[in-house]
Design an enzyme around this catalytic site. Structure first.
Site, PDB file in Angstrom:
ATOM      1  N   HIS A  23       0.813  -1.221   0.000  1.00 24.27           N
ATOM      2  CA  HIS A  23       0.000   0.000   0.000  1.00 24.27           C
ATOM      3  C   HIS A  23       0.853   1.281   0.000  1.00 24.27           C
ATOM      4  O   HIS A  23       0.780   2.124   0.863  1.00 24.27           O
ATOM      5  CB  HIS A  23      -1.116   0.010   1.056  1.00 24.27           C
ATOM      6  CG  HIS A  23      -0.749  -0.349   2.473  1.00 24.27           C
ATOM      7  ND1 HIS A  23       0.213   0.304   3.183  1.00 24.27           N
ATOM      8  CD2 HIS A  23      -1.271  -1.262   3.304  1.00 24.27           C
ATOM      9  CE1 HIS A  23       0.275  -0.194   4.394  1.00 24.27           C
ATOM     10  NE2 HIS A  23      -0.604  -1.149   4.500  1.00 24.27           N
ATOM     11  N   HIS A  77      -4.154 -10.453  14.273  1.00 15.46           N
ATOM     12  CA  HIS A  77      -4.366  -9.191  13.549  1.00 15.46           C
ATOM     13  C   HIS A  77      -5.207  -9.513  12.319  1.00 15.46           C
ATOM     14  O   HIS A  77      -4.929 -10.496  11.619  1.00 15.46           O
ATOM     15  CB  HIS A  77      -2.986  -8.650  13.158  1.00 15.46           C
ATOM     16  CG  HIS A  77      -2.960  -7.375  12.389  1.00 15.46           C
ATOM     17  ND1 HIS A  77      -3.937  -6.412  12.444  1.00 15.46           N
ATOM     18  CD2 HIS A  77      -2.003  -6.881  11.550  1.00 15.46           C
ATOM     19  CE1 HIS A  77      -3.589  -5.400  11.665  1.00 15.46           C
ATOM     20  NE2 HIS A  77      -2.442  -5.660  11.106  1.00 15.46           N
ATOM     21  N   GLU A  79      -5.690  -7.687   9.546  1.00 17.02           N
ATOM     22  CA  GLU A  79      -5.324  -7.114   8.245  1.00 17.02           C
ATOM     23  C   GLU A  79      -5.081  -8.256   7.247  1.00 17.02           C
ATOM     24  O   GLU A  79      -4.499  -9.294   7.597  1.00 17.02           O
ATOM     25  CB  GLU A  79      -4.084  -6.216   8.369  1.00 17.02           C
ATOM     26  CG  GLU A  79      -3.890  -5.355   7.125  1.00 17.02           C
ATOM     27  CD  GLU A  79      -2.929  -4.189   7.278  1.00 17.02           C
ATOM     28  OE1 GLU A  79      -2.231  -4.089   8.303  1.00 17.02           O
ATOM     29  OE2 GLU A  79      -2.872  -3.376   6.334  1.00 17.02           O
ATOM     30  N   ASP A  81      -3.094  -9.120   4.984  1.00 16.76           N
ATOM     31  CA  ASP A  81      -1.805  -9.777   4.724  1.00 16.76           C
ATOM     32  C   ASP A  81      -1.552 -10.916   5.719  1.00 16.76           C
ATOM     33  O   ASP A  81      -0.679 -11.755   5.484  1.00 16.76           O
ATOM     34  CB  ASP A  81      -0.635  -8.789   4.719  1.00 16.76           C
ATOM     35  CG  ASP A  81      -0.546  -7.918   5.943  1.00 16.76           C
ATOM     36  OD1 ASP A  81      -1.595  -7.568   6.514  1.00 16.76           O
ATOM     37  OD2 ASP A  81       0.582  -7.564   6.338  1.00 16.76           O
ATOM     38  N   HIS A 144      -0.849  -2.184  15.112  1.00 22.61           N
ATOM     39  CA  HIS A 144      -1.237  -0.877  14.660  1.00 22.61           C
ATOM     40  C   HIS A 144      -2.711  -0.793  14.237  1.00 22.61           C
ATOM     41  O   HIS A 144      -3.117   0.214  13.652  1.00 22.61           O
ATOM     42  CB  HIS A 144      -0.342  -0.463  13.478  1.00 22.61           C
ATOM     43  CG  HIS A 144      -0.545  -1.293  12.229  1.00 22.61           C
ATOM     44  ND1 HIS A 144      -0.882  -0.693  11.035  1.00 22.61           N
ATOM     45  CD2 HIS A 144      -0.518  -2.609  11.995  1.00 22.61           C
ATOM     46  CE1 HIS A 144      -1.006  -1.630  10.105  1.00 22.61           C
ATOM     47  NE2 HIS A 144      -0.795  -2.798  10.666  1.00 22.61           N
ATOM     48  N   ASP A 163       2.829  -7.817  13.578  1.00 20.05           N
ATOM     49  CA  ASP A 163       3.524  -6.748  12.849  1.00 20.05           C
ATOM     50  C   ASP A 163       4.675  -6.138  13.658  1.00 20.05           C
ATOM     51  O   ASP A 163       5.670  -5.666  13.073  1.00 20.05           O
ATOM     52  CB  ASP A 163       2.544  -5.629  12.485  1.00 20.05           C
ATOM     53  CG  ASP A 163       1.746  -5.929  11.226  1.00 20.05           C
ATOM     54  OD1 ASP A 163       2.189  -6.742  10.410  1.00 20.05           O
ATOM     55  OD2 ASP A 163       0.664  -5.327  11.072  1.00 20.05           O
ATOM     56  N   TYR A 191      10.374  -0.218   8.277  1.00 19.86           N
ATOM     57  CA  TYR A 191       9.048  -0.761   8.609  1.00 19.86           C
ATOM     58  C   TYR A 191       8.399   0.057   9.722  1.00 19.86           C
ATOM     59  O   TYR A 191       7.230   0.454   9.633  1.00 19.86           O
ATOM     60  CB  TYR A 191       9.204  -2.229   9.045  1.00 19.86           C
ATOM     61  CG  TYR A 191       7.899  -2.935   9.261  1.00 19.86           C
ATOM     62  CD1 TYR A 191       7.312  -3.676   8.244  1.00 19.86           C
ATOM     63  CD2 TYR A 191       7.232  -2.841  10.472  1.00 19.86           C
ATOM     64  CE1 TYR A 191       6.099  -4.307   8.436  1.00 19.86           C
ATOM     65  CE2 TYR A 191       6.029  -3.468  10.676  1.00 19.86           C
ATOM     66  CZ  TYR A 191       5.471  -4.200   9.655  1.00 19.86           C
ATOM     67  OH  TYR A 191       4.268  -4.826   9.851  1.00 19.86           O
ATOM     68  N   HIS A 222       6.273 -10.649   9.789  1.00 20.37           N
ATOM     69  CA  HIS A 222       6.989 -10.280   8.565  1.00 20.37           C
ATOM     70  C   HIS A 222       8.488 -10.380   8.831  1.00 20.37           C
ATOM     71  O   HIS A 222       8.982  -9.882   9.849  1.00 20.37           O
ATOM     72  CB  HIS A 222       6.711  -8.827   8.154  1.00 20.37           C
ATOM     73  CG  HIS A 222       5.296  -8.546   7.764  1.00 20.37           C
ATOM     74  ND1 HIS A 222       4.703  -9.051   6.629  1.00 20.37           N
ATOM     75  CD2 HIS A 222       4.359  -7.760   8.347  1.00 20.37           C
ATOM     76  CE1 HIS A 222       3.458  -8.601   6.538  1.00 20.37           C
ATOM     77  NE2 HIS A 222       3.225  -7.823   7.577  1.00 20.37           N
TER      78      HIS A 222
END
Ligand code: FEO
Length: 400
Positions: A23, A77, A79, A81, A144, A163, A191, A222
């Site tokens: 993004h 999380h 999100e 991904d 986040h 994350d 990051y 990640h």
């Protein structure tokens, strides 16, 4: 393929070698979507992958277990991904229970048809016994996303941090003692700056909670797993969480006919001295990803744009909008730029600095059409002012 992390704990996620845009965060080293399998009397999967990598996740899992043996899928999380693979994982492992916090249930239901899924809702301090080991959950809201959570195995002193402490860093290696530390820390910093920077206050709280845990391994969702350099990454996060300033001056600008560039160069000349790192960036030669990373630990920033069509130039506006969203803390700065018949460009830049609560060191420095020798002297003096303030801010921060 799978990689052992500890006895009975495996990395089974996927490396995304070709990712270059997350993004609008430029990910030059790719990324990975880390998933961990914990095998005990009960078997738990920690997070999933971005949807296109679900087949790879399921193949990796099949090397170690069969779908019917997965008891829990922890979702730290929502999100996509990390949750994109969840529908296919749940279709393959229909007996599994999704373990997440209450906010996550709602968020997952907006992305996926969760009607047939079993949920086990957890909150901070809850534990889930797997056998010889257990999972303890710690919600870290806004690090986040609102539902963000980490999962800790006290028996292994292992934190699945999602994350937090991650990096967009594709590698065949899985551990921090298998990759160059300078590259790893640089990717962790990039990051943090581009994903986590707006949430520094919440990061401080998270670090306080983490300090109460005995941690030997941090396994993020990640990039690379931390097992040899925990001190370095935890110390860096303490600095980044408060945007701790180094004696560093940035001069960032756009230009039409090199007038604002001449001003930028003069500011840089004024700021250049031993003990101060002074850097110059033209916004059309540098990505916002790099600029955000530079801003994270810069003490002072000069931002310049000429006037174009009654306002600042578009790439400068784009970078400033991005930085404003990332909300860097405790910066000082000033603005500059050339103009023909309206001074809105540098003035509008100053508006961005004020929105970001910068300490604005002076009025915009402006030059009509082309900077005179007097204006360039003014720019050099402004550079000295930026270097002075950078040294003061860095010195004050070092004493805290
Ligand atoms: Fe890596 Fe916030 O997802």
């Amino acid at each position: 393929m799978h990689v052992p992390v500890k006895d009975g704990i495996y990395s089974v996620g996927a490396v995304d070698w070709n990712l270059r845009d997350f993004h609008d965060y430029e990910t030059l080293r790719g990324s990975s979507y880390n998933v961990y399998l914990v095998q005990d009397e009960k078997t738990a999967l920690i997070d999933t992958v971005k949807a296109p990598f679900t087949g790879e996740l399921l193949r990796n899992l099949s090397e170690l277990t069969s779908p019917g043996d997965i008891d829990y899928v922890v979702v730290n999380h929502a999100e996509p991904d990390h949750s994109g693979g969840l529908p296919e994982v749940m279709a393959t492992c229909p007996q599994a229970t999704v373990v997440c916090d209450e906010k996550c249930v709602g968020t997952l239901s907006t992305y996926y048809d969760t009607a047939g899924w079993n949920f086990h809702i957890v909150a901070t301090g809850d534990t889930l016994a797997l056998g010889a080991r257990s999972l303890t959950f710690l919600e870290i809201p806004m690090v986040h996303w609102p539902e963000s959570m980490v999962t800790y195995i006290p028996e292994d002193k292992l934190l699945f941090s999602n994350d937090a402490f991650g990096q967009h860093y594709a590698a065949s290696a899985r551990f921090d003692d298998e990759v160059p530390l300078d590259v790893l820390m640089a990717e962790a910093k990039t990051y943090y700056a581009n994903i986590v920077m707006p949430y520094g206050k919440q990061v401080v709280k998270t670090l306080e909670k983490a300090a109460e845990l005995d941690i030997e391994v941090i396994a993020p969702a990640h990039g690379i797993i931390w097992r040899a350099h925990l001190g370095e990454i935890l110390s860096a996060y303490s600095d980044w969480a408060v945007c701790r300033p180094a004696p560093k001056v940035l001069v960032i600008y756009d230009t039409m006919w090199k007038s604002t560039e001449k001003m930028a160069q003069a500011i840089l000349d004024g700021a250049t001295r031993p003990g101060v790192e002074a850097k110059l960036f033209w916004v059309r030669a540098t990505t916002a990803t790099v600029l955000a990373t530079e801003v994270l630990d810069a003490a002072t920033i000069a931002f310049g744009s000429p006037t174009l069509n009654h306002t600042l130039m578009p790439k400068a506006a784009s970078v400033l909008t991005y930085l404003k969203g990332l909300a860097p803390q405790g910066k000082a700065g000033l603005t500059f730029g050339s103009y023909g018949w309206g001074k809105q460009g540098p003035g509008d830049v100053q508006g961005y600095l004020e929105d970001m609560k910068f300490e604005v060191l002076r009025d915009p420095i402006v030059a009509q059409y082309n900077p005179t020798a007097e204006v360039l002297d003014e720019c050099r003096a402004a550079g000295e002012m930026l270097a002075d303030r950078a040294e003061e801010l860095a010195s004050a921060a070092a004493q805290q």
